[in-house]
Design a protein around this motif. Structure first.
Motif, PDB file in Angstrom:
ATOM      1  N   LEU A 132      -6.358   4.397  -3.295  1.00 62.54           N
ATOM      2  CA  LEU A 132      -5.153   3.859  -3.928  1.00 62.54           C
ATOM      3  C   LEU A 132      -5.440   3.622  -5.409  1.00 62.54           C
ATOM      4  N   GLY A 133      -4.639   4.233  -6.252  1.00 65.96           N
ATOM      5  CA  GLY A 133      -4.775   4.041  -7.687  1.00 65.96           C
ATOM      6  C   GLY A 133      -3.816   2.972  -8.162  1.00 65.96           C
ATOM      7  N   GLY A 134      -4.341   1.963  -8.847  1.00 60.52           N
ATOM      8  CA  GLY A 134      -3.497   0.891  -9.337  1.00 60.52           C
ATOM      9  C   GLY A 134      -3.689  -0.389  -8.546  1.00 60.52           C
ATOM     10  N   GLU A 135      -2.995  -1.423  -8.990  1.00 59.47           N
ATOM     11  CA  GLU A 135      -3.098  -2.748  -8.376  1.00 59.47           C
ATOM     12  C   GLU A 135      -2.438  -2.789  -7.009  1.00 59.47           C
ATOM     13  N   ALA A 136      -3.049  -3.535  -6.094  1.00 57.47           N
ATOM     14  CA  ALA A 136      -2.461  -3.718  -4.769  1.00 57.47           C
ATOM     15  C   ALA A 136      -2.811  -5.110  -4.262  1.00 57.47           C
ATOM     16  N   LEU A 169       0.822  -1.211   0.000  1.00 53.37           N
ATOM     17  CA  LEU A 169       0.000   0.000   0.000  1.00 53.37           C
ATOM     18  C   LEU A 169       0.857   1.262   0.000  1.00 53.37           C
ATOM     19  N   ALA A 170       2.057   1.161  -0.508  1.00 56.47           N
ATOM     20  CA  ALA A 170       3.005   2.280  -0.472  1.00 56.47           C
ATOM     21  C   ALA A 170       2.489   3.514  -1.196  1.00 56.47           C
ATOM     22  N   THR A 171       1.640   3.339  -2.216  1.00 56.39           N
ATOM     23  CA  THR A 171       1.128   4.481  -2.975  1.00 56.39           C
ATOM     24  C   THR A 171      -0.233   4.935  -2.467  1.00 56.39           C
TER      25      THR A 171
END
Length: 226
Positions: free
Chosen positions: A205-209, A78-80
């Motif tokens: 969060l935008g994008g895959e996680a 979840l860094a982003t």
């Protein structure tokens, strides 16, 4: 006695003078243009240098992704994660379940909502879906709901339903009008928005996680505890 003027010579002299004048004017114009370009380039370079100094990667990360009480959870997968200083309102919309029955976000107030926006044509969406299913299995849906909202067109609904059917216990919902792009400022798939019990956005969060990780559980637990 004065010598009579040679009209041809006069015309030639006049023409030469005009050519010289035009040449001087052109040189002056070119010089002015060059000077303006130099000033513009210098100003641009100065602006870029200032921006880089005033907006270091650390500062940009602080303002774009890590604010408020949840910033410590933006780690690992979840860094982003973008967290907010204070909860933000999210415009309510109407969407539909697999049988065409309308629903709204207001129905889910009182529980934490992991609102995942996806589509069958989105490869990263397909990759992360099993982790969202695993996340839902870890919580009572009456307390934490993973709400997977498809933005597939009508022609792709059958495929979307079949895909989600193999990711129990997730429930199928669809927004045929693709409202999140304009009303929620979503710019890509997948996007996951975390809502607190009052229906306010606390993170996204935008994008895959990977949503079946310790950091994901820690985030959801923190939101649920409030």
């Amino acid at each position: 006695m004065n010598e009579p003027l040679d009209e041809n010579k006069v015309a030639e002299a006049k023409s030469a003078k005009e050519v010289k004048t035009k040449s001087v004017r052109k040189q002056r114009f070119n010089f002015i243009v060059l000077g303006v370009l130099v000033l513009v380039i210098a100003a641009s370079v100065a602006g870029v240098m200032w921006f880089r100094q005033a907006n270091t990667p650390e500062q940009r990360a602080e303002t774009e992704t890590a604010q408020g009480p949840l910033k410590g959870y933006a780690t690992g997968s979840l860094a982003t994660l973008i967290t907010h200083e204070t909860p933000q309102p999210l415009t309510d919309i109407t969407f539909f379940d697999r049988d065409g029955k309308p629903h709204t976000l207001a129905e889910f107030k009182g529980r934490v909502v992991v609102l995942n926006l996806w589509a069958t044509w989105c490869a990263p969406c397909r990759v992360e879906m099993p982790t969202l299913a695993a996340l839902q299995k870890s919580y009572d849906p009456a307390k934490v709901t993973v709400l997977t909202l498809s933005i597939d067109e009508a022609k792709s609904l059958a495929e979307a339903k079949n895909f989600l059917d193999v990711h129990e216990p997730l429930v199928f919902y669809n927004d045929p009008e693709v409202q999140p792009l304009s009303k929620w400022n979503v710019i890509g798939m997948p996007t996951t928005i975390i809502l607190d019990k009052t229906g306010m956005e606390v993170a996204r969060l935008g994008g895959e996680a990977k949503w079946d990780t310790p950091e994901a559980h820690a985030l959801i637990d923190a939101v649920a505890a409030k």
